[in-house]
Design a protein around this motif. Structure first.
Motif, short mmCIF file in Angstrom:
data_model
loop_
_atom_site.label_atom_id
_atom_site.label_comp_id
_atom_site.label_asym_id
_atom_site.label_seq_id
_atom_site.Cartn_x
_atom_site.Cartn_y
_atom_site.Cartn_z
N LEU A 20 10.98 3.63 -3.42
CA LEU A 20 11.30 4.06 -2.07
C LEU A 20 11.83 5.48 -2.11
CD1 LEU A 20 13.03 0.83 -0.70
CD2 LEU A 20 10.69 1.60 -0.31
N LYS A 21 11.21 6.34 -1.32
CA LYS A 21 11.63 7.74 -1.27
C LYS A 21 11.51 8.21 0.16
CE LYS A 21 10.84 12.23 -3.42
NZ LYS A 21 10.05 12.98 -4.40
N ASP A 22 12.61 8.70 0.70
CA ASP A 22 12.65 9.16 2.09
C ASP A 22 12.15 8.08 3.05
OD1 ASP A 22 13.59 11.66 1.20
OD2 ASP A 22 11.54 12.41 0.94
N GLY A 23 12.50 6.83 2.75
CA GLY A 23 12.13 5.72 3.61
C GLY A 23 10.69 5.26 3.50
N LYS A 24 9.94 5.81 2.56
CA LYS A 24 8.54 5.44 2.37
C LYS A 24 8.36 4.66 1.08
CE LYS A 24 6.40 9.31 4.79
NZ LYS A 24 5.42 10.40 4.65
N ALA A 25 7.45 3.68 1.11
CA ALA A 25 7.09 2.93 -0.09
C ALA A 25 5.98 3.69 -0.80
CB ALA A 25 6.63 1.53 0.29
N LEU A 26 6.29 4.18 -2.00
CA LEU A 26 5.34 5.03 -2.73
C LEU A 26 5.03 4.47 -4.11
CD1 LEU A 26 6.98 8.50 -1.94
CD2 LEU A 26 5.10 7.40 -0.71
N VAL A 53 0.86 -1.19 0.00
CA VAL A 53 0.00 0.00 0.00
C VAL A 53 0.89 1.23 0.00
CG1 VAL A 53 -1.76 1.29 1.27
CG2 VAL A 53 -1.85 -1.21 1.20
N CYS A 54 0.67 2.14 -0.95
CA CYS A 54 1.42 3.39 -1.02
C CYS A 54 1.22 4.15 0.28
CB CYS A 54 0.96 4.23 -2.20
SG CYS A 54 1.70 5.88 -2.28
N GLU A 55 2.31 4.58 0.90
CA GLU A 55 2.24 5.26 2.18
C GLU A 55 1.78 6.72 2.05
OE1 GLU A 55 5.51 4.50 4.94
OE2 GLU A 55 6.09 2.81 3.66
N SER A 56 1.54 7.17 0.83
CA SER A 56 1.07 8.53 0.65
C SER A 56 -0.41 8.58 0.29
CB SER A 56 1.89 9.22 -0.44
OG SER A 56 1.46 10.55 -0.64
N CYS A 57 -0.81 7.83 -0.75
CA CYS A 57 -2.20 7.92 -1.22
C CYS A 57 -3.04 6.69 -0.89
CB CYS A 57 -2.22 8.18 -2.72
SG CYS A 57 -1.69 6.76 -3.71
N GLY A 58 -2.38 5.59 -0.48
CA GLY A 58 -3.12 4.39 -0.15
C GLY A 58 -3.40 3.46 -1.31
N GLU A 59 -2.89 3.79 -2.48
CA GLU A 59 -3.09 2.92 -3.65
C GLU A 59 -2.33 1.61 -3.46
OE1 GLU A 59 -2.11 2.82 -8.45
OE2 GLU A 59 -1.91 4.69 -7.36
N VAL A 60 -2.93 0.51 -3.91
CA VAL A 60 -2.27 -0.79 -3.84
C VAL A 60 -1.35 -0.90 -5.06
CG1 VAL A 60 -2.60 -3.28 -3.83
CG2 VAL A 60 -4.18 -1.81 -2.58
N VAL A 61 -0.08 -1.28 -4.80
CA VAL A 61 0.92 -1.32 -5.85
C VAL A 61 1.64 -2.67 -5.78
CG1 VAL A 61 2.98 -0.17 -6.76
CG2 VAL A 61 1.28 1.15 -5.50
N PRO A 90 3.20 7.78 -9.14
CA PRO A 90 2.87 9.20 -9.12
C PRO A 90 3.31 9.90 -7.82
CG PRO A 90 0.99 7.94 -9.90
CD PRO A 90 2.00 6.95 -9.40
N CYS A 91 3.14 9.23 -6.69
CA CYS A 91 3.51 9.86 -5.41
C CYS A 91 5.02 10.00 -5.25
CB CYS A 91 2.94 9.09 -4.25
SG CYS A 91 1.13 9.22 -4.10
N SER A 92 5.79 9.13 -5.92
CA SER A 92 7.24 9.18 -5.78
C SER A 92 7.83 10.34 -6.59
CB SER A 92 7.87 7.88 -6.27
OG SER A 92 7.77 7.75 -7.66
#
Length: 74
Positions: free
Chosen positions: A59-65, A44-52, A68-70
């Motif tokens: 990975l950006k700044d320690g988040k799985a994105l 699950v994208c840690e920004s928008c909640g989309e399943v990927v 589009p969010c990355s």
């Protein structure tokens, strides 16, 4: 100009006999490397909640994105 260069090359190739172009041999075994296991894990994208798909997560700044969010541009 291109035709002047390529035409004689093509004509030369087409004039050759099969035996001059191909090597025919017995069938032989060629070991293939093992294919990697299929990965159907979802994240699950840690920004928008989309399943990927896990292999498409950025990975950006320690988040799985998701893509589009990355901010990644293909």
């Amino acid at each position: 100009m291109l035709l002047e260069v390529s035409k004689p090359l093509v004509e030369n190739l087409l004039a050759k006999q099969d035996k001059d172009l191909f090597t025919v041999s017995d069938v032989f075994d060629y070991p293939l490397p093992d294919a990697p296991d299929a990965n159907f894990n979802l994240v699950v994208c840690e920004s928008c909640g989309e399943v990927v798909a896990e292999n498409k997560v950025h990975l950006k700044d320690g988040k799985a994105l998701c893509l589009p969010c990355s901010g990644y541009r293909a």
